[in-house]
Design a protein around this motif. Structure first.
Motif, PDB file in Angstrom:
ATOM      1  N   PRO A  80       0.855  -1.204   0.000  1.00 27.51           N
ATOM      2  CA  PRO A  80       0.000   0.000   0.000  1.00 27.51           C
ATOM      3  C   PRO A  80       0.886   1.248   0.000  1.00 27.51           C
ATOM      4  O   PRO A  80       2.001   1.232   0.543  1.00 27.51           O
ATOM      5  CB  PRO A  80      -0.774  -0.121   1.326  1.00 27.51           C
ATOM      6  N   ASP A  81       0.410   2.323  -0.599  1.00 23.58           N
ATOM      7  CA  ASP A  81       1.157   3.590  -0.553  1.00 23.58           C
ATOM      8  C   ASP A  81       1.449   3.966   0.893  1.00 23.58           C
ATOM      9  O   ASP A  81       0.670   3.663   1.805  1.00 23.58           O
ATOM     10  CB  ASP A  81       0.340   4.706  -1.210  1.00 23.58           C
ATOM     11  N   ASN A  82       2.583   4.653   1.090  1.00 25.74           N
ATOM     12  CA  ASN A  82       2.988   5.151   2.408  1.00 25.74           C
ATOM     13  C   ASN A  82       3.154   4.011   3.422  1.00 25.74           C
ATOM     14  O   ASN A  82       2.498   3.977   4.466  1.00 25.74           O
ATOM     15  CB  ASN A  82       1.989   6.192   2.932  1.00 25.74           C
TER      16      ASN A  82
ATOM     17  N   VAL B  49      12.155  -8.875   6.973  1.00 18.65           N
ATOM     18  CA  VAL B  49      11.513  -7.797   7.733  1.00 18.65           C
ATOM     19  C   VAL B  49      11.420  -8.142   9.214  1.00 18.65           C
ATOM     20  O   VAL B  49      11.056  -9.260   9.584  1.00 18.65           O
ATOM     21  CB  VAL B  49      10.100  -7.514   7.170  1.00 18.65           C
ATOM     22  N   PHE B  50      11.759  -7.163  10.077  1.00 15.82           N
ATOM     23  CA  PHE B  50      11.645  -7.381  11.522  1.00 15.82           C
ATOM     24  C   PHE B  50      10.881  -6.277  12.237  1.00 15.82           C
ATOM     25  O   PHE B  50      10.704  -6.327  13.453  1.00 15.82           O
ATOM     26  CB  PHE B  50      13.039  -7.537  12.164  1.00 15.82           C
ATOM     27  N   ASP B  51      10.380  -5.280  11.507  1.00 17.67           N
ATOM     28  CA  ASP B  51       9.559  -4.256  12.146  1.00 17.67           C
ATOM     29  C   ASP B  51       8.801  -3.488  11.076  1.00 17.67           C
ATOM     30  O   ASP B  51       9.202  -3.451   9.899  1.00 17.67           O
ATOM     31  CB  ASP B  51      10.428  -3.275  12.955  1.00 17.67           C
ATOM     32  N   VAL B  52       7.678  -2.898  11.475  1.00 13.13           N
ATOM     33  CA  VAL B  52       6.848  -2.086  10.587  1.00 13.13           C
ATOM     34  C   VAL B  52       6.631  -0.737  11.253  1.00 13.13           C
ATOM     35  O   VAL B  52       6.122  -0.674  12.377  1.00 13.13           O
ATOM     36  CB  VAL B  52       5.488  -2.764  10.312  1.00 13.13           C
ATOM     37  N   LEU B  53       7.010   0.348  10.583  1.00 17.12           N
ATOM     38  CA  LEU B  53       6.909   1.689  11.174  1.00 17.12           C
ATOM     39  C   LEU B  53       5.730   2.494  10.640  1.00 17.12           C
ATOM     40  O   LEU B  53       5.250   3.411  11.299  1.00 17.12           O
ATOM     41  CB  LEU B  53       8.208   2.461  10.949  1.00 17.12           C
ATOM     42  N   MET B  54       5.279   2.174   9.436  1.00 17.17           N
ATOM     43  CA  MET B  54       4.080   2.801   8.871  1.00 17.17           C
ATOM     44  C   MET B  54       3.436   1.802   7.930  1.00 17.17           C
ATOM     45  O   MET B  54       4.135   1.069   7.222  1.00 17.17           O
ATOM     46  CB  MET B  54       4.424   4.095   8.126  1.00 17.17           C
ATOM     47  N   TYR B  55       2.110   1.753   7.957  1.00 22.25           N
ATOM     48  CA  TYR B  55       1.405   0.844   7.053  1.00 22.25           C
ATOM     49  C   TYR B  55       0.194   1.547   6.463  1.00 22.25           C
ATOM     50  O   TYR B  55      -0.680   2.009   7.190  1.00 22.25           O
ATOM     51  CB  TYR B  55       0.969  -0.435   7.780  1.00 22.25           C
TER      52      TYR B  55
END
Length: 243
Positions: free
Chosen positions: A90-92, A135-141
């Motif tokens: 997804p964008d951003n 991947v080990f973290d998500v900061l923006m979804y």
């Protein structure tokens, strides 16, 4: 609250490393006291932040600022196969990943032979085997800032929700790292014995802290030369055979 444009220069969070095996807090984390912690496999490669702004607009940056340019290193053109997969996000959306071979026994030095090259040479050197983004973290979804959410919410739950396919059917170049919910010491021994780096333990409720290294919220569990007697027997035997 962060906006998508903030991430290109956001300082990376630092992970706590305490090797004092007599420390009670350290042992609580390894024992997963009260079920407050979760661990993930630590892949040995190069830390990277994968930023997907929109279709055709992506950035894969390093954790270190260049003394020449004054901005974080740019890996984007060196791993076009990973960029192509980011186009499906997804964008951003912003994720943290280790650029690595994801094979036990490989390390950051071998990855560096790719990422220290100019883009054309880096691509050429991956003709037979391409780097992975684990991947080990998500900061923006999808435009939602995840940094104030707990680690359990921003990575564990989200990674599972977006990776329901069997492993053999998942994206071959971008996928979440192994999640360990119990028996942290046993998992670390298994990974180290296989030639891996170890694990990272985090509090489930820990929010992302750019630039900080907060004690007893995260903990790296790796094998050091001075700690061989506490590492897996297979690794000890392997070292004995090579000296």
């Amino acid at each position: 609250m962060y906006k998508i444009e903030d991430f290109a220069m956001l300082p990376p969070m630092k992970y706590y490393n305490n090797e004092d095996t007599s420390n009670a807090k350290r042992q609580d984390m390894i024992d997963n006291k009260n079920g407050e912690y979760i661990a993930t496999k630590k892949n040995d490669g190069d830390w990277s932040m994968l930023i997907h702004y929109s279709k055709g607009n992506n950035l894969i940056r390093s954790r270190s600022i260049s003394k020449v340019t004054g901005v974080y290193g740019d890996y984007t053109a060196k791993v076009p196969h990973i960029v192509r997969e980011m186009e499906n996000w997804p964008d951003n959306t912003v994720m943290l990943a280790e650029l690595c071979w994801d094979e036990d026994g490989t390390n950051a030095n071998t990855v560096g032979t790719i990422l220290r090259c100019l883009p054309a040479k880096a691509v050429e050197r991956q003709k037979e085997k391409k780097l992975k983004a684990v991947v080990f973290d998500v900061l923006m979804y999808a435009g939602e800032d995840m940094t104030n959410k707990t680690y359990e919410d921003r990575f564990i739950n989200l990674a599972r929700a977006t990776n329901k396919l069997p492993k053999e059917e998942r994206n071959p170049y971008i996928y979440p790292t192994e999640v360990i919910e119990d028996n942290f010491a046993e998992a670390a021994d298994r990974i180290i014995a296989g030639g891996g780096e170890g694990i990272v333990i985090q509090r489930k409720d820990y929010v992302y802290s750019p630039g900080n290294r907060t004690a007893w919220k995260t903990l790296k569990l790796k094998c050091k030369t001075a700690q061989l007697k506490r590492c897996a027997p297979k690794l000890i035997n392997l070292i004995r055979k090579t000296v």
